[in-house]
Scaffold this motif. Structure first.
Motif, short mmCIF file in Angstrom:
data_model
loop_
_atom_site.label_atom_id
_atom_site.label_comp_id
_atom_site.label_asym_id
_atom_site.label_seq_id
_atom_site.Cartn_x
_atom_site.Cartn_y
_atom_site.Cartn_z
N MET A 1 0.85 -1.17 0.00
CA MET A 1 0.00 0.00 0.00
C MET A 1 0.90 1.24 0.00
SD MET A 1 -3.00 1.11 2.70
CE MET A 1 -4.01 -0.30 2.34
N SER A 2 0.53 2.21 -0.83
CA SER A 2 1.34 3.42 -0.92
C SER A 2 1.05 4.34 0.26
CB SER A 2 1.04 4.16 -2.22
OG SER A 2 -0.24 4.78 -2.16
N PHE A 3 1.89 5.34 0.41
CA PHE A 3 1.70 6.34 1.46
C PHE A 3 0.33 7.01 1.31
CE2 PHE A 3 1.84 10.87 2.55
CZ PHE A 3 2.08 10.78 3.91
N ILE A 4 -0.04 7.33 0.07
CA ILE A 4 -1.32 7.99 -0.18
C ILE A 4 -2.48 7.07 0.20
CG2 ILE A 4 -2.84 8.95 -1.97
CD1 ILE A 4 -0.51 10.79 -1.29
N ASP A 5 -2.41 5.82 -0.24
CA ASP A 5 -3.47 4.87 0.10
C ASP A 5 -3.61 4.70 1.60
OD1 ASP A 5 -4.08 4.34 -2.59
OD2 ASP A 5 -2.60 2.73 -2.70
N ASP A 6 -2.48 4.63 2.28
CA ASP A 6 -2.48 4.49 3.73
C ASP A 6 -3.11 5.71 4.39
OD1 ASP A 6 -1.77 3.07 6.14
OD2 ASP A 6 -0.16 4.53 6.42
N TYR A 7 -2.74 6.89 3.91
CA TYR A 7 -3.30 8.13 4.44
C TYR A 7 -4.81 8.18 4.24
CZ TYR A 7 -4.54 13.05 4.80
OH TYR A 7 -5.16 14.22 5.14
N ILE A 8 -5.25 7.85 3.03
CA ILE A 8 -6.69 7.88 2.73
C ILE A 8 -7.44 6.90 3.62
CG2 ILE A 8 -8.41 7.26 0.97
CD1 ILE A 8 -6.43 8.45 -1.11
N GLU A 9 -6.90 5.71 3.78
CA GLU A 9 -7.56 4.71 4.62
C GLU A 9 -7.66 5.17 6.07
OE1 GLU A 9 -6.82 0.20 6.24
OE2 GLU A 9 -6.07 0.71 4.24
N LYS B 1 -16.55 10.39 2.59
CA LYS B 1 -17.61 10.56 1.59
C LYS B 1 -17.04 11.18 0.31
CE LYS B 1 -22.14 12.56 0.84
NZ LYS B 1 -23.25 13.35 1.36
N ALA B 2 -16.16 12.16 0.46
CA ALA B 2 -15.55 12.81 -0.70
C ALA B 2 -14.69 11.82 -1.49
CB ALA B 2 -14.72 14.02 -0.27
N VAL B 3 -13.95 11.00 -0.79
CA VAL B 3 -13.11 9.99 -1.46
C VAL B 3 -14.00 9.01 -2.23
CG1 VAL B 3 -11.59 8.01 -1.04
CG2 VAL B 3 -11.16 10.17 0.11
N HIS B 4 -15.08 8.58 -1.60
CA HIS B 4 -16.01 7.66 -2.25
C HIS B 4 -16.60 8.29 -3.51
CE1 HIS B 4 -18.99 4.51 -2.69
NE2 HIS B 4 -19.89 5.46 -2.82
N GLN B 5 -17.03 9.54 -3.42
CA GLN B 5 -17.63 10.22 -4.57
C GLN B 5 -16.61 10.38 -5.70
OE1 GLN B 5 -21.00 11.32 -4.98
NE2 GLN B 5 -20.29 11.49 -7.09
N GLU B 6 -15.37 10.71 -5.35
CA GLU B 6 -14.34 10.85 -6.39
C GLU B 6 -14.08 9.53 -7.09
OE1 GLU B 6 -12.86 13.58 -7.73
OE2 GLU B 6 -14.33 14.63 -6.50
N GLY B 7 -14.05 8.44 -6.32
CA GLY B 7 -13.87 7.12 -6.92
C GLY B 7 -15.01 6.79 -7.89
N PHE B 8 -16.23 7.10 -7.46
CA PHE B 8 -17.41 6.89 -8.30
C PHE B 8 -17.31 7.75 -9.56
CE2 PHE B 8 -21.79 8.05 -9.48
CZ PHE B 8 -22.33 6.78 -9.69
N ASN B 9 -16.95 9.02 -9.40
CA ASN B 9 -16.84 9.93 -10.54
C ASN B 9 -15.82 9.43 -11.56
OD1 ASN B 9 -18.69 11.61 -9.29
ND2 ASN B 9 -17.20 13.16 -8.71
N LEU B 10 -14.68 8.95 -11.08
CA LEU B 10 -13.64 8.49 -12.01
C LEU B 10 -14.05 7.21 -12.73
CD1 LEU B 10 -10.42 9.33 -9.96
CD2 LEU B 10 -11.31 10.50 -11.99
N LEU C 1 -21.58 12.85 -10.43
CA LEU C 1 -22.62 12.11 -11.14
C LEU C 1 -23.58 11.43 -10.18
CD1 LEU C 1 -20.55 10.46 -13.95
CD2 LEU C 1 -22.69 11.65 -14.29
N SER C 2 -24.79 11.27 -10.65
CA SER C 2 -25.79 10.50 -9.91
C SER C 2 -26.15 9.26 -10.73
CB SER C 2 -27.04 11.34 -9.68
OG SER C 2 -27.67 11.61 -10.92
N VAL C 3 -26.70 8.29 -10.08
CA VAL C 3 -27.17 7.09 -10.77
C VAL C 3 -28.27 7.47 -11.75
CG1 VAL C 3 -28.29 4.85 -10.46
CG2 VAL C 3 -26.46 5.56 -8.92
N ASP C 4 -29.10 8.45 -11.37
CA ASP C 4 -30.18 8.90 -12.24
C ASP C 4 -29.63 9.43 -13.57
OD1 ASP C 4 -32.97 9.57 -12.79
OD2 ASP C 4 -32.35 11.65 -12.53
N LEU C 5 -28.60 10.28 -13.51
CA LEU C 5 -28.02 10.83 -14.74
C LEU C 5 -27.37 9.73 -15.57
CD1 LEU C 5 -27.34 13.10 -16.65
CD2 LEU C 5 -25.40 13.70 -15.18
#
Length: 91
Positions: free
Chosen positions: A1-9, A20-29, A70-74
């Protein structure tokens, strides 16, 4: 696991807004990649795709770069306009 991944976790465990922001960004990407692939498979420019799905070209651009919440609706509207169906999976 990278430093960034560890920090995020670690931070996600203590900061729910951050999590929540991390989750939304993952969904967006993930959605950005899927929308861009869909547009490419149809052989359309962003402008032509935007017209097809009833959005502006700038919205399509923002979606494809992950700069749009993004939303699931869109996504469902995009899928329907493109003659596809949206499938959601838990992995």
């Amino acid at each position: 696991m990278s430093f960034i991944d560890d920090y995020i976790e670690k931070r996600s465990k203590t900061d729910l807004v951050f999590a929540k922001a991390v989750h939304q960004e993952g969904f967006n990407l993930a959605a950005a990649k899927a929308v861009k692939q869909l547009r490419g498979s149809l052989g359309l420019t962003q402008s032509a795709f935007a017209t097809l799905v009833g959005q502006t070209q700038s919205t399509i651009s923002r979606i494809e770069t992950g700069d749009f919440d993004l939303s699931v609706d869109l996504l469902g509207q995009i899928a329907s306009a493109a003659g596809k169906r949206l499938q959601i999976e838990f992995v």
